[in-house]
Design an enzyme around this catalytic site. Sequence first.
Site, short mmCIF file in Angstrom:
data_model
loop_
_atom_site.label_atom_id
_atom_site.label_comp_id
_atom_site.label_asym_id
_atom_site.label_seq_id
_atom_site.Cartn_x
_atom_site.Cartn_y
_atom_site.Cartn_z
N THR B 233 0.84 -1.20 0.00
CA THR B 233 0.00 0.00 0.00
C THR B 233 0.88 1.25 0.00
O THR B 233 0.66 2.19 -0.77
CB THR B 233 -0.94 -0.01 1.22
OG1 THR B 233 -1.72 -1.20 1.17
CG2 THR B 233 -1.86 1.19 1.22
N ASP B 234 1.87 1.26 0.86
CA ASP B 234 2.84 2.36 0.88
C ASP B 234 3.51 2.48 -0.49
O ASP B 234 3.67 3.57 -1.04
CB ASP B 234 3.96 2.06 1.90
CG ASP B 234 3.74 2.73 3.24
OD1 ASP B 234 4.38 2.29 4.21
OD2 ASP B 234 2.95 3.69 3.31
#
Lengths: 413, 443
Positions: B233-234
């Site tokens: 996600t990052d």
Amino acid sequence: MSVGREAAVASAARRPAWTTRGPHSVGLDESSGGALCHHDPGGPGSPGYQGAGDDTRTWGPPFVGAESAYFLSVNRNKKSISVDLKHPRGVGVIQELAAVCDVLVENFLPGKLPRLGLGYEQLCAVNPGLVYCSISGYGQTGPRAQSPGYDSIASAVSGMMHITGSEDGEPVRPGVAMTDLATGLYAHGAVMAALLQRHKTGRGVHIDCNLLSSQVSCLTHIAANYLNGGQEARRWGTAHESIVPYQGFSTKDGHLVVAAATDQQFVRVCNVLKLNELTNKPEYKSNKLRVQNRRELLHTLSQRFLQEKTADWLREFEGSGVPVGPINNIQEVFSDPQVKHNGLIQEMEHPTAGQITVPGPAVRFSSFAHDKATPPPLIGQHTVQVLRHTLSYSDDVINALLESKAVTQNEVS
Amino acid sequence: MRSLTLTGGKMSAPFGRSTRCLSARSPVGLLSQLRRNHPVRCPLGERRLSQARPALYCACVSTGGQRGPLEGLTVLDLTRVLAGPFATMILGDLGAQVIKVERPGAGDDTRTWGPPFVGAESAYFLSVNRNKKSISVDLKHPRGVGVIQELAAVCDVLVENFLPGKLPRLGLGYEQLCAVNPGLVYCSISGYGQTGPRAQSPGYDSIASAVSGMMHITGSEDGEPVRPGVAMTDLATGLYAHGAVMAALLQRHKTGRGVHIDCNLLSSQVSCLTHIAANYLNGGQEARRWGTAHESIVPYQVLKLNELTNKPEYKSNKLRVQNRRELLHTLSQRFLQEKTADWLREFEGSGVPVGPINNIQEVFSDPQVKHNGLIQEMEHPTAGQITVPGPAVRFSSFAHDKATPPPLIGQHTVQVLRHTLSYSDDVINALLESKAVTQNEVS
């Protein structure tokens, strides 16, 4: 050159890098639409998609009308032209389009397009400013270059699956094809970097994006741990190797995730859970100690979390300063007010399917709104339009092409 | 290691690693030290040459020679941990000059995230911070803020990941900075967005992964949700951000103006749900976990289970999906009987895609991984030789042979003040003495 839906940029980021199910069915995503070769059914057990275009058009249920939700999810803002790359006149159309476009994005097996006369060297000779972005499984050259790219295989080969799964369980794949998507994201950025360079040099470039490199680069610290420290990675479920408590917990009716990285946050967790006696135990005083004694501590916490519902826990954690969040299912995701606020539920009118809804763009700019989106196209919906407006073909030429079946036009335009 | 994508707040160093001590320099010592270590170079786009690696292939090499696409551009990097540094690292890979602003003392939190360490450097920090310069500036000190304001006036791009509102309160918000530099591309990375009900929630990959549905869909069929083994996600957010920055720079060519960009973990991951989302939004179909399962062609022949090909219940993919439990049990039992390498050999030439689930050692022994330049070695001033995963994308117009190692904290403070802001030595020394900025003993 404006970067938008009518200009010569295809967002390969919006589709899986590989949709092939057999040796022939790779699509050329090209400027101002998807020029797609016919899928030639063949190979063991492959479904017979005749003239289906992008494979994902048939990947369902669910369908909205005749359109698969899958196809709809990654194909907005494009025009579709239907071109037979086995037909020399079809190839000719693509060559002429490449001469007047800014960007070409493709995901054929390396070597395939050059054999058709559509390789980078051939096209940049006619259009030196062409930015040509190739997306493949493993790269344009090298020992695996001829292996077709599949997210699931690349995810395995690149180490992603090895590190995903529960602590004592088997490897699993991320629930959506993150390797494909990361590759698409790298590609969209690379294309724009190349366009920026073109402002200075006037020349295009050949870009090599591939699933293997994208995922291995994304291993970041996992890779560095091994490359520098010889430290092999393993699966941790939702837990963190070096921070406790920092993971998911089952609740009475679901799951939530707690990210308590500091000693202070740990104390607050104990407060909320009404397990204050834990804060006095010397073996839990620091993160390092909590990591060492994780099994016992996590067991205690897990038992406590099971006793109440997710929503109640979330309410009790509010204002505590401890980051927590529910493990939302998809319905819960799209009921979330922040998701709505961020414009992530994008509705549009499709010519045959009626109203469709797709996940919206992730990034917002202060300089424009995403209010001019067009729906995913029907196959060959814009063939004539593109030939007429982008290539300035006369109606006679267009009709001859249609009759030769080098190109086809959808009845809907 | 799961990332803690951060806010402007304090973050304690969880691993008790002592931070580097930065000593003040006397004016005379400073200048002679700098001249010795650090000859004057061209202020923009300067690079230390590390060992050259051959380009993979050179077709139609552009008349721009071997320059990266972003040469000549300067990025002011106020991000920490993973999403932001990953984005700015890619911009650096493409040739931009990246000035990483770190608070004095610990700097970027990930510097202490280990073991493992290489010398005093955490492998975590090394993995996402090459091609950047580090300046150490105290944003609580008004003169420190002044330095950042002046840098923002001469930079092309600013990237930050503070909680929304924090930088404006310091006088470093978009409206304030673009008044001085209307062409500034200002990219904000946050957990949930710059506005909205959750805007003030700090962004953590693990929480965002949960809230965005990613964890719900990842895990074994009958098991608990898990998170992707690296903070995708990052990373997806960083990838969206790097592209958005360049889109804004493209637009600036036409309009001359910059823009404020809003990237966040929630939106990035939800957008990446693609068909999973569309299945629900259009068909009301909830998603579930499938482990490694995938609708794929079953390789009967190689498994010597040819009798399965005659069973009517396995004739089509649709039927195999319906009868998956029994079929997969049969196949699983058969696969257990031989080793991976033997299976891979037997599948060669069959036309069926297969691949091993490689552990990390196996990944970095793979000849294609090596061929793609994904093992990038460089010399670090104190840690010695380090190795990091290389850039994912290759361009025909330049090679990634000018990479510089991840910086020590405050390694380039004086250099940047001198060359980018043209500060005199007096001004620089005054700033150092006031502790608004600090300089590493290594430059």
